[in-house]
Enzyme design. Structure first.
Site, short mmCIF file in Angstrom:
data_model
loop_
_atom_site.label_atom_id
_atom_site.label_comp_id
_atom_site.label_asym_id
_atom_site.label_seq_id
_atom_site.Cartn_x
_atom_site.Cartn_y
_atom_site.Cartn_z
N TYR A 142 0.95 -1.14 -0.09
CA TYR A 142 -0.13 0.03 0.11
C TYR A 142 0.67 1.34 -0.11
CZ TYR A 142 -3.53 3.31 1.24
OH TYR A 142 -4.37 4.47 1.31
N ASP A 234 9.32 2.23 1.01
CA ASP A 234 8.04 3.10 1.38
C ASP A 234 8.08 2.64 3.04
OD1 ASP A 234 5.81 4.30 2.26
OD2 ASP A 234 4.31 3.51 0.89
N LYS A 263 3.26 9.47 8.67
CA LYS A 263 2.98 8.95 10.27
C LYS A 263 3.86 9.51 11.23
CE LYS A 263 -0.15 5.41 8.02
NZ LYS A 263 -0.05 4.62 7.04
C1 LIG Z 1 -0.52 4.89 5.58
C2 LIG Z 1 0.61 4.50 4.48
C3 LIG Z 1 0.59 5.47 3.16
C4 LIG Z 1 -0.30 6.47 2.82
O1 LIG Z 1 0.00 7.60 3.92
P1 LIG Z 1 -1.31 8.84 3.98
O2 LIG Z 1 -0.72 9.76 5.14
O3 LIG Z 1 -2.34 8.04 4.52
O4 LIG Z 1 -1.50 9.40 2.55
C5 LIG Z 1 1.57 4.97 2.28
N1 LIG Z 1 2.36 4.10 2.45
C6 LIG Z 1 2.23 3.43 3.33
C7 LIG Z 1 3.40 2.03 3.61
C8 LIG Z 1 1.43 3.42 4.48
O5 LIG Z 1 1.52 2.87 5.66
#
Ligand SMILES: *Cc1c(COP(=O)(O)O)cnc(C)c1O
Length: 445
Positions: A142, A234, A263
């Site tokens: 994701y 990521d 985050k």
């Molecule tokens: C939460 C998340 C995102 C997206 O971040 P947002 O601040 O919700 O746009 C992208 N990559 C990973 C791995 C995530 O856990």
């Protein structure tokens, strides 16, 4: 539990917000509880019900709901000085220096406002830097709500995974199963010279928590290097959680070219960031030719919250504490699962945890992983524990979401809304919270 206030609020929400929420995952059925306030490791809803919280904002809240004193005073002071300026501030430099000092892949960093914005910019950067179009992603990975990664299918036969994205966009994205070296090799044999980047989470954190098998991340590093493609980790969810301040890349000893953050790096405020080697990062405008910009980027209140949060973690026993407590929880869960539902798999590492409702397991659990699946090939579960996104999707996801989640909520434990999203232990959780939570699992499983 009474939920009258939450039901009335959701009734109002449905009239003015699509699905009644601002982020899809929050729309649990039949209606979500509305949070009134946080209190340490707990949240209190609009009807006064109290829950032990393992959602933790879906990842940003390393400390739970009470900011440590230095974080609180930094936030208050920066907010009252005036929220933002459209000119640089010292706190951005402080935070950038901190991240560059601790994270192996980061020489330079650009702060943005969400994880999504970070991965969008990282993909553009990789394409601009390499002059290539294709992006390899993991099925079940994701990267936020972005066009280049909301793609499904097989190499050579891909389609957008949502309405609203042109078919032609999906042509440039190649999804492969996580933990599958042969699949990556095949893709690089066929498309190697066209691949701008492999974009992956070092641990799948939004699909059940899937740990990499031994050597997989290193294999991605080797293959990308060999073909002149970039490796992008990521670390929006793993950053400053897995592996502490060095992040998951430090823990696994594999250094990507580019890393995305979000985050925790914003201390609970909206944030994202792209970091990497100076030579690559300099390609962003204004020094380079890959356009990147943002009104709120490097927002002083966010920078202050993020910097104070990470500084606090550097000066206190934060990671030891949350990791030890989460290990206690995962060990307890492993014992309960062995007794109540032996086919289920306890997953997670550091302060992340989840129970995946896998349908099959070994007959004999002797010498199985004791504190969450680590993809140890000597573990009797090895052939049964999830290796990729499909393995998690094939678990009992409906039972998890419709029965188990509700049962836990009714016992005062707030878990993430479905089988896929990770859960987190925070610095505010106590031994007592863990014991109570284990009792709830015992009753609900
Ligand atoms: C939460 C998340 C995102 C997206 O971040 P947002 O601040 O919700 O746009 C992208 N990559 C990973 C791995 C995530 O856990």
């Amino acid at each position: 539990m009474n939920h009258d206030e939450s039901r009335d609020l959701y009734d109002r929400s449905l009239s003015v917000m699509p699905g009644g929420v601002n982020s899809s995952v929050r729309a649990v059925r039949p209606y979500p509880f509305f949070v009134e306030r946080g209190d340490g490791a707990h949240v209190i809803d609009a009807d006064g019900n109290r829950y032990t919280d393992y959602v933790m904002g879906y990842g940003p809240l390393l400390y739970g709901h009470d900011m440590p004193d230095p974080v609180r005073s930094a936030v208050q002071s920066y907010a009252s000085d005036g929220p933002m300026y459209g000119a640089p501030t010292e706190i951005e430099v402080d935070h950038a220096e901190f991240v560059a000092r601790h994270v192996p892949s980061v020489e330079k960093i650009r702060f943005v406002n969400s994880g999504t914005e970070a991965t969008v910019s990282a993909v553009r950067l990789a394409r601009g830097y390499t002059g290539r179009d294709k992006i390899v992603v993991m099925k079940g990975g994701y990267h936020g709500a972005q066009e280049s990664t909301l793609v499904e299918g097989e190499p050579g036969d891909t389609a957008p995974s949502t309405k609203g994205i042109p078919e032609s966009f999906a042509e440039h994205t190649i999804p492969v199963p996580f933990n599958d070296e042969a699949a990556i090799d095949e893709v690089f044999e066929e498309y190697g010279d066209d691949v701008a980047a492999v974009l992956t989470e070092p641990i799948l954190g939004n699909t059940g928590i899937v740990h990499p098998v031994d050597g997989y991340l290193q294999h991605l590093r080797d293959v990308t290097e060999e073909h002149g493609s970039l490796l992008i980790f990521d670390e929006v969810i793993t950053g400053f959680r897995v592996g502490g301040l060095q992040c998951a890349q430090g823990k696994f000893g594999v250094t990507p070219d580019v890393t995305t953050f979000g985050k925790i790096i914003g201390g609970g405020f909206p944030v994202g960031a792209i970091g990497g080697q100076a030579e690559i990062m300099e390609r962003f405008t204004p020094s380079g030719d890959v356009f990147q910009s943002g009104t709120f980027s490097g927002h002083p209140v966010t920078m202050a919250a993020g910097h104070a949060s990470l500084t606090y973690a550097a000066e206190n026993d934060v990671y030891d504490y949350v990791n030890d407590l989460a290990e206690t929880l995962r060990r307890g869960l492993t014992d309960i699962v062995a007794e109540k539902a032996p086919s289920y798999t306890v997953v997670g590492t550091d302060s992340m945890f989840k129970t995946v409702f896998t349908r099959e397991g070994p007959d004999d659990l002797t010498d199985a992983c004791e504190a969450g699946c680590a993809q140890r090939d000597a573990c009797p579960r090895y052939d049964y524990c999830p290796k990729n996104g499909a393995d998690v999707s094939n678990a009992e996801t409906e039972r998890w979401e419709r029965i188990f989640w509700q049962e836990m909520k009714d016992r005062g434990v707030f878990l993430t809304a479905n089988q896929f999203e990770s859960q987190f232990v925070s610095y505010a959780h106590t031994e007592e919270d863990i014991e109570e939570t284990l009792e709830a699992y015992k009753a609900a499983l």
